[in-house]
Write a protein that holds these residues in place. Sequence first.
Motif, PDB file in Angstrom:
ATOM      1  N   ALA A 112       0.837  -1.210   0.000  1.00  0.00           N
ATOM      2  CA  ALA A 112       0.000   0.000   0.000  1.00  0.00           C
ATOM      3  C   ALA A 112       0.869   1.256   0.000  1.00  0.00           C
ATOM      4  CB  ALA A 112      -0.919  -0.019   1.216  1.00  0.00           C
ATOM      5  N   TRP A 113       1.966   1.209   0.759  1.00  0.00           N
ATOM      6  CA  TRP A 113       2.868   2.373   0.797  1.00  0.00           C
ATOM      7  C   TRP A 113       3.541   2.607  -0.558  1.00  0.00           C
ATOM      8  CZ3 TRP A 113       3.628   6.525   3.612  1.00  0.00           C
ATOM      9  CH2 TRP A 113       3.078   6.559   4.905  1.00  0.00           C
ATOM     10  N   LEU A 114       3.946   1.510  -1.193  1.00  0.00           N
ATOM     11  CA  LEU A 114       4.576   1.645  -2.513  1.00  0.00           C
ATOM     12  C   LEU A 114       3.584   2.257  -3.505  1.00  0.00           C
ATOM     13  CD1 LEU A 114       6.638  -1.668  -2.795  1.00  0.00           C
ATOM     14  CD2 LEU A 114       7.551   0.650  -2.821  1.00  0.00           C
ATOM     15  N   GLU A 115       2.319   1.833  -3.400  1.00  0.00           N
ATOM     16  CA  GLU A 115       1.301   2.361  -4.305  1.00  0.00           C
ATOM     17  C   GLU A 115       1.081   3.854  -4.041  1.00  0.00           C
ATOM     18  OE1 GLU A 115      -2.237   0.045  -4.358  1.00  0.00           O
ATOM     19  OE2 GLU A 115      -3.252   1.460  -5.694  1.00  0.00           O
ATOM     20  N   ARG A 116       1.004   4.189  -2.762  1.00  0.00           N
ATOM     21  CA  ARG A 116       0.780   5.583  -2.383  1.00  0.00           C
ATOM     22  C   ARG A 116       1.886   6.494  -2.918  1.00  0.00           C
ATOM     23  NH1 ARG A 116      -0.369   6.891   3.934  1.00  0.00           N
ATOM     24  NH2 ARG A 116      -0.716   9.127   3.754  1.00  0.00           N
ATOM     25  N   MET A 117       3.108   5.952  -2.972  1.00  0.00           N
ATOM     26  CA  MET A 117       4.252   6.757  -3.420  1.00  0.00           C
ATOM     27  C   MET A 117       4.498   6.587  -4.920  1.00  0.00           C
ATOM     28  SD  MET A 117       5.377   8.295  -0.673  1.00  0.00           S
ATOM     29  CE  MET A 117       7.069   8.773  -0.982  1.00  0.00           C
ATOM     30  N   GLY A 118       3.566   5.927  -5.607  1.00  0.00           N
ATOM     31  CA  GLY A 118       3.710   5.736  -7.050  1.00  0.00           C
ATOM     32  C   GLY A 118       4.856   4.812  -7.410  1.00  0.00           C
ATOM     33  N   ALA A 119       5.095   3.819  -6.571  1.00  0.00           N
ATOM     34  CA  ALA A 119       6.240   2.934  -6.821  1.00  0.00           C
ATOM     35  C   ALA A 119       5.836   1.459  -6.797  1.00  0.00           C
ATOM     36  CB  ALA A 119       7.325   3.207  -5.784  1.00  0.00           C
ATOM     37  N   SER A 120       4.558   1.179  -7.049  1.00  0.00           N
ATOM     38  CA  SER A 120       4.083  -0.219  -7.028  1.00  0.00           C
ATOM     39  C   SER A 120       4.864  -1.099  -7.987  1.00  0.00           C
ATOM     40  CB  SER A 120       2.614  -0.288  -7.445  1.00  0.00           C
ATOM     41  OG  SER A 120       1.833   0.372  -6.524  1.00  0.00           O
ATOM     42  N   HIS A 121       5.224  -0.524  -9.129  1.00  0.00           N
ATOM     43  CA  HIS A 121       5.909  -1.320 -10.149  1.00  0.00           C
ATOM     44  C   HIS A 121       7.303  -1.786  -9.707  1.00  0.00           C
ATOM     45  CE1 HIS A 121       7.191   2.820 -10.533  1.00  0.00           C
ATOM     46  NE2 HIS A 121       8.230   2.433 -11.244  1.00  0.00           N
ATOM     47  N   LEU A 122       7.798  -1.220  -8.598  1.00  0.00           N
ATOM     48  CA  LEU A 122       9.144  -1.605  -8.144  1.00  0.00           C
ATOM     49  C   LEU A 122       9.114  -2.795  -7.187  1.00  0.00           C
ATOM     50  CD1 LEU A 122      10.629   1.926  -7.304  1.00  0.00           C
ATOM     51  CD2 LEU A 122      10.740   0.681  -9.468  1.00  0.00           C
ATOM     52  N   ALA A 123       7.908  -3.156  -6.703  1.00  0.00           N
ATOM     53  CA  ALA A 123       7.768  -4.068  -5.559  1.00  0.00           C
ATOM     54  C   ALA A 123       8.723  -5.265  -5.568  1.00  0.00           C
ATOM     55  CB  ALA A 123       6.324  -4.542  -5.440  1.00  0.00           C
ATOM     56  N   ASN A 124       8.763  -6.000  -6.668  1.00  0.00           N
ATOM     57  CA  ASN A 124       9.569  -7.222  -6.667  1.00  0.00           C
ATOM     58  C   ASN A 124      10.921  -7.044  -7.338  1.00  0.00           C
ATOM     59  OD1 ASN A 124       7.502  -8.710  -5.363  1.00  0.00           O
ATOM     60  ND2 ASN A 124       6.403  -8.751  -7.314  1.00  0.00           N
ATOM     61  N   ARG A 125      11.283  -5.797  -7.561  1.00  0.00           N
ATOM     62  CA  ARG A 125      12.552  -5.545  -8.246  1.00  0.00           C
ATOM     63  C   ARG A 125      13.739  -5.666  -7.295  1.00  0.00           C
ATOM     64  NH1 ARG A 125      11.879  -1.511 -12.320  1.00  0.00           N
ATOM     65  NH2 ARG A 125      14.149  -1.309 -12.401  1.00  0.00           N
ATOM     66  N   ASN A 126      14.853  -6.107  -7.866  1.00  0.00           N
ATOM     67  CA  ASN A 126      16.116  -6.136  -7.147  1.00  0.00           C
ATOM     68  C   ASN A 126      16.570  -4.680  -6.976  1.00  0.00           C
ATOM     69  OD1 ASN A 126      18.807  -6.226  -6.467  1.00  0.00           O
ATOM     70  ND2 ASN A 126      19.398  -7.666  -8.071  1.00  0.00           N
ATOM     71  N   VAL A 127      16.850  -4.258  -5.770  1.00  0.00           N
ATOM     72  CA  VAL A 127      17.115  -2.837  -5.554  1.00  0.00           C
ATOM     73  C   VAL A 127      18.405  -2.368  -6.227  1.00  0.00           C
ATOM     74  CG1 VAL A 127      15.821  -2.746  -3.396  1.00  0.00           C
ATOM     75  CG2 VAL A 127      18.274  -3.192  -3.324  1.00  0.00           C
ATOM     76  N   GLU A 128      19.308  -3.313  -6.498  1.00  0.00           N
ATOM     77  CA  GLU A 128      20.560  -2.899  -7.131  1.00  0.00           C
ATOM     78  C   GLU A 128      20.370  -2.554  -8.599  1.00  0.00           C
ATOM     79  OE1 GLU A 128      23.258  -6.031  -5.687  1.00  0.00           O
ATOM     80  OE2 GLU A 128      24.069  -4.433  -4.437  1.00  0.00           O
ATOM     81  N   ALA A 129      19.196  -2.939  -9.158  1.00  0.00           N
ATOM     82  CA  ALA A 129      18.949  -2.652 -10.575  1.00  0.00           C
ATOM     83  C   ALA A 129      18.124  -1.376 -10.742  1.00  0.00           C
ATOM     84  CB  ALA A 129      18.218  -3.839 -11.201  1.00  0.00           C
ATOM     85  N   LEU A 130      17.828  -0.668  -9.641  1.00  0.00           N
ATOM     86  CA  LEU A 130      16.982   0.525  -9.745  1.00  0.00           C
ATOM     87  C   LEU A 130      17.809   1.742 -10.173  1.00  0.00           C
ATOM     88  CD1 LEU A 130      14.816   0.197  -6.486  1.00  0.00           C
ATOM     89  CD2 LEU A 130      14.319  -0.675  -8.775  1.00  0.00           C
ATOM     90  N   SER A 131      17.127   2.691 -10.821  1.00  0.00           N
ATOM     91  CA  SER A 131      17.795   3.941 -11.197  1.00  0.00           C
ATOM     92  C   SER A 131      17.936   4.830  -9.956  1.00  0.00           C
ATOM     93  CB  SER A 131      16.960   4.662 -12.243  1.00  0.00           C
ATOM     94  OG  SER A 131      15.779   5.161 -11.629  1.00  0.00           O
ATOM     95  N   GLY A 132      18.702   5.902 -10.093  1.00  0.00           N
ATOM     96  CA  GLY A 132      18.904   6.815  -8.966  1.00  0.00           C
ATOM     97  C   GLY A 132      17.586   7.343  -8.422  1.00  0.00           C
ATOM     98  N   GLY A 133      16.690   7.732  -9.334  1.00  0.00           N
ATOM     99  CA  GLY A 133      15.397   8.268  -8.921  1.00  0.00           C
ATOM    100  C   GLY A 133      14.545   7.233  -8.218  1.00  0.00           C
ATOM    101  N   GLU A 134      14.576   6.007  -8.751  1.00  0.00           N
ATOM    102  CA  GLU A 134      13.790   4.924  -8.136  1.00  0.00           C
ATOM    103  C   GLU A 134      14.332   4.587  -6.751  1.00  0.00           C
ATOM    104  OE1 GLU A 134      12.392   2.544 -12.187  1.00  0.00           O
ATOM    105  OE2 GLU A 134      14.350   2.128 -11.308  1.00  0.00           O
ATOM    106  N   ARG A 135      15.633   4.634  -6.646  1.00  0.00           N
ATOM    107  CA  ARG A 135      16.256   4.334  -5.341  1.00  0.00           C
ATOM    108  C   ARG A 135      15.834   5.370  -4.307  1.00  0.00           C
ATOM    109  NH1 ARG A 135      20.621   0.886  -5.662  1.00  0.00           N
ATOM    110  NH2 ARG A 135      21.719   1.825  -3.922  1.00  0.00           N
ATOM    111  N   GLN A 136      15.842   6.639  -4.741  1.00  0.00           N
ATOM    112  CA  GLN A 136      15.463   7.689  -3.801  1.00  0.00           C
ATOM    113  C   GLN A 136      13.997   7.544  -3.382  1.00  0.00           C
ATOM    114  OE1 GLN A 136      14.466  11.906  -4.584  1.00  0.00           O
ATOM    115  NE2 GLN A 136      16.572  12.237  -3.940  1.00  0.00           N
ATOM    116  N   ARG A 137      13.149   7.241  -4.376  1.00  0.00           N
ATOM    117  CA  ARG A 137      11.720   7.087  -4.095  1.00  0.00           C
ATOM    118  C   ARG A 137      11.486   5.936  -3.119  1.00  0.00           C
ATOM    119  NH1 ARG A 137       7.006   9.131  -5.821  1.00  0.00           N
ATOM    120  NH2 ARG A 137       8.367  10.738  -6.577  1.00  0.00           N
TER     121      ARG A 137
END
Lengths: 236, 262
Positions: A112-137
């Motif tokens: 729910a928090w990921l959705e609220r912050m517009g980051a639902s699509h990141l849920a199952n992603r490996n954090v090391e593969a995220l962009s700088g902006g995604e990491r900050q979010r």
Amino acid sequence: MLEVSIAKRIGTLDLALELSVGAETLLVAGPNGAGKSTLLLLLLGVARPDRGRIALDGRTLFDTHADVPAEDRRLGYLPQDYALFPHLDALGNVAFGLAHFPRRERRARSAAWLERMGASHLANRNVEALSGGERQRLALTRALAREPRALLLDEPFASLDSSARLELRASLRRSLLEWRLPALIVSHDPDDAMLADRIAVMERGRIVQQGTRDDLRAAPSSPFVAAFAATSRESL
Amino acid sequence: MTSRSWSAVQQGATIILVSFLLLPVAALALTLSWSDLVAGARHPLLLPALRLSLATSTCSLTLVVVLGSLVAWWVARHRGRLSRLVESVTQLPAVIPPAVAGVGLLLAFGRRGLLGSFLARHGLSLAFSTPAVVLAETFVSAPFFIQAAIAAFRRVDENLLTVARTLGASPFRSFLRVALPLSAPGLVGGAAMSWARSLGEFGATLLFAGNLTGRTQTLPLAVYTAMESDLRAAQALALIMVAVAFAMLLVLRRMAREAGDA
């Protein structure tokens, strides 16, 4: 309201600070070695001041009688490189701070928090593969999911390239305005001034001047303040 | 030196050293007939020794991993004279000859030893017992795990631990949920080395625990005992020991790889 009045001696640096942050964003600016990151560690409770007092919304976090452990201070923290847990996916990173809920509820709340912050699509992603902006979010989502009473950010854009910085500054500024939490950002980058309602300049462990950027520009109290205020960009 | 001759020197050194390391292991296998191996597998010393070796090395590994992780974490997170001293002390057994370690263990925990005499007054006798085997194995194998664990823990980013604290984790939970999983490959690697050292332990065990079948006679001691009467039996036992060690090493390496991928 975050109220700080502390002193600590670390090697040759004599740190002595008085600050208060209401529902606003305060930028603590200063050259490298001024003691900015140490200030954050003292506030977070992973380092201990020699004396003084730290209070958050009237609750004493540190004084001669009290020293609330870091895990109970309710301070959200975004370190320089965001420190996402590399062994957990994005959802797991958010869920880490919700360990006081039963497992199923923890995952639902994290989603729910990921959705609220517009980051639902990141849920199952490996954090090391995220962009700088995604990491900050994600780091911001993880901190906010704990429902902190104040946010502390250490050089939030230092690890990003300059094109990403401008866009992410705007996005972070929007989030800070939306949440209206006391937020304290430490940075040596004049451009980060656009995030802040107020600026406190720190040199050699002391706050040498506080005010809006216009105040600093009008009557700088040191060469660093003058240079900092002059090079910072107009607001967003 | 030209680049061609430098390359030839490296290749030469590799061939010499790898052959030297491989030859004794190959000789164990190549000079033994199938019937000798079957006879060795049925040797009366084998099963008790194998059972004892697996049991004692598992116990010592558990002790080393549990206590060693805590010590290594403390050393890795503290700077200063005391932590350097503790680190040096934990490495001491690695440079002491095993026979000397056995004498030391006897003088410490033996019936008339420093601590042993106190224990004996309370009806506890360690020397020449199965627990003595565990102590000897723990003593000689601890440095291998602790050194690897300190190195792995030092690589854990301090920021991750600070963030964990701000997310409500106590120092213990930060250790359990952040430091341990991130250090897992290094810890498993260290545990594998430590276990291998423990399984091969001979000198300290012989002096401190003796060579009693079923009680203190581990696989290396069984090989030594068999060697006195029958070289073929000793060889068969040795080959079985190599196979057990190799199988365990493969399992541990796989665990390390999975821990690294997780």
